[in-house]
Each structure stands twice: as C-alpha cells, then as structure tokens.
Design an enzyme around this catalytic site. Structure first.
Site, short mmCIF file in Angstrom:
data_model
loop_
_atom_site.label_atom_id
_atom_site.label_comp_id
_atom_site.label_asym_id
_atom_site.label_seq_id
_atom_site.Cartn_x
_atom_site.Cartn_y
_atom_site.Cartn_z
CB SER A 123 -0.87 0.07 1.27
OG SER A 123 -1.68 -1.03 1.36
CG HIS A 163 -3.11 -2.17 -2.98
ND1 HIS A 163 -2.11 -3.08 -2.84
CD2 HIS A 163 -3.46 -1.79 -1.74
CE1 HIS A 163 -1.86 -3.25 -1.56
NE2 HIS A 163 -2.67 -2.49 -0.86
CG MET A 180 -4.44 -6.46 7.82
SD MET A 180 -5.83 -5.42 7.33
CE MET A 180 -6.00 -4.38 8.78
N1 HPA Z 1 -2.72 -3.05 11.74
C1 HPA Z 1 -2.87 -3.90 10.71
N2 HPA Z 1 -2.49 -3.64 9.48
C2 HPA Z 1 -1.94 -2.43 9.25
C3 HPA Z 1 -1.76 -1.49 10.26
C4 HPA Z 1 -2.18 -1.81 11.58
O1 HPA Z 1 -2.08 -1.03 12.54
N3 HPA Z 1 -1.18 -0.39 9.69
C5 HPA Z 1 -1.01 -0.68 8.37
N4 HPA Z 1 -1.45 -1.92 8.09
#
Ligand code: HPA
Length: 266
Positions: free
Chosen positions: A25, A55, A205
């Site tokens: 991202s 994306h 994630m």
């Molecule tokens: N948590 C999960 N995924 C993420 C986060 C987060 O704080 N920041 C960017 N991706």
C-alpha cells in the site's frame, strides 16, 4: 500457470526477471518510474484484479540498476475474500518466470513502542495469525515439499545486505518480527497488547502467505515493512486507511532509495 507464464514471456520479448518485488500500500511509485513492460492484473490469465485504494494492480517488468526485475504494483489480500491459494498464485508465476529473490514490502502498524511512523523495518521472522495457510490442499511436488522447513524464511544474508544498504544511505532502520492478521478490521488495544507480549514488533494483513509460498518454492525472501502508525493501544488515537497511506507518502523517498540500493547490491 503455464498460460500466465507464456502470456508474460511472449509479451515481454522473453524478459527473464531474477528479482521480484511486491509493493505494498502506497509504496508502488518505483514501478511508475521504472517500467519497460506493464500489464494490469486483469490482462494476465488467472490474476485477480486489485480493489484496495492505494493499490494499482499492475505487473511491471523493468531493468533496474542493471538487474532484471519484476514488480507487483499492489497485491491481493485475504480480507478481500480471495482464497489463500488465489492471493499467492502470483508468487508461483514469479517463480516460474525465473525469480530467485523476492522482496516483500508492506505498510504495517508498530507494536514495538520504540518504533515511529515512517520508520522502515527489516522483517527478521513472522507469526502467522491469519487462521489459514496457503499450502493447505494437495501438495504440488514439483513446487516443494509437503512440510516445508521455516527456520530461515527471511534470509540472513539478505537482511545483512539490506542493513548495509540502509547504513550506506544514512537511513535509520529497524528490525523485527511481523505479525499477520487476516484483517480487514484493525486491532483492538487488547489484541495489540497480546501481540506485543507474544514477541512481534509490527502488525499487518499481508506478506506472510506470500513468504510461506516463496520459501516453499525455494525463493530467497527479504521483507521490509513501512511503519505507518502506532498500532491502536499505544496511541489512543483512531486509525484510518487514509493515515496509513499518508504515512507511506512521507516514507516513500527513503523506501525507494533503499530498494534501489538493495537491487544494486544483489
Ligand atoms: N494493523 C494492521 N495492518 C496495518 C496497520 C495496523 O495497525 N497499519 C497498516 N497496516
């Protein structure tokens, strides 16, 4: 798989990439600057079109610092409803195109209280908390073993190269363990406390399914997280995807120069 590889080879004048990069991202700019051939995911047999904001959804081939490189500008995520094997299919395509070294990048929340937004973190290891595994199902013996070893997914020699490159560029770099949740909801304060206690430094994630498959197929993996926020409990402030993307924009210059330097050193 054969159709995708054939399509890409035919349309790139038989370009043979050695290095693969999955750009997370907000980190895709490098593939706008270096672009010899580009395909939107929709054009490639069996690729899924990316839907997440930030994306782009393109596979880009380019010679960067003398190295044949293929970049995924954006990735598909488990939380979009795709299966683990669907989101990791591109990794197998990259392997079949000839990629030996795969650089995985992402935006991640800081769990380690010493990290600050816009820090870069070299991933030393991961914890898979996504509740699934991309290797579930019939094993393809041509790709790898049924029970792959996971003792050094993120190769030590690549970590050393990345550290040296950061030092050369004067970029302060963090190292740590990446924890993967399925998402799409961010973590609660209680979850962050648990994640910290269980030994992770950053949370996100993505990345882990790709790392598992790349390791299984025999590719050498390097992982770099761009820390975009203090994961929930530490800040007390609300978290949004906009904030995540904004922070990647602040970090993108040093991120890009680090990636270019690493490519030069490989
Ligand atoms: N948590 C999960 N995924 C993420 C986060 C987060 O704080 N920041 C960017 N991706």
């Amino acid at each position: 798989m054969e159709k995708a590889v054939e399509f890409l080879s035919e349309n790139t004048n038989n370009f043979k990439p050695e290095i693969g990069i999955i750009l997370g991202s907000g980190l895709g700019e490098i593939a706008d600057e270096y672009c010899d051939y580009a395909f939107s995911y929709g054009e490639i047999p069996d690729f899924i079109c990316s839907t997440v904001q930030g994306h782009k959804g393109r596979l880009v081939f380019a010679v960067i610092n003398g190295k044949n490189t293929v970049m995924m500008q954006g990735r598909n995520h488990f939380y979009e409803g795709h299966s683990m094997s669907e989101i990791t299919y591109p990794v197998k395509v990259l392997k079949n195109l000839g990629v030996k070294t795969l650089i995985l990048t992402n935006a991640a929340g800081a769990v380690n209280e010493g990290f600050r937004p816009s820090d870069l973190m070299i991933i030393t290891d991961h914890i898979n908390f996504m509740g699934s595994n991309p290797l579930i199902g019939k094993n393809d013996e041509l790709c790898g073993e049924r029970f792959p070893d996971m003792t050094e997914v993120y190769k030590k020699y690549l970590i050393e190269i990345a550290e040296k490159c950061a030092k050369k560029l004067g970029i302060e770099i963090q190292k740590g363990v990446y924890w993967a949740n399925s998402g799409p909801s961010y973590e609660t304060p209680a979850e962050i406390k648990m994640i910290r206690q269980l030994g992770a430094d950053a949370v996100g994630m993505s990345t882990v399914p790709e790392a598992i498959v790349a390791n299984y197929c025999g590719m050498d993996v390097l992982g770099i997280s761009c820390i975009t926020n203090a994961a929930s409990s530490s800040a007390g402030a609300k978290l949004s995807h906009e904030e995540v993307i904004e922070t990647t924009q602040r970090a993108k210059k040093k991120f890009k120069s680090l990636i270019l330097e690493i490519i030069k050193s490989l």
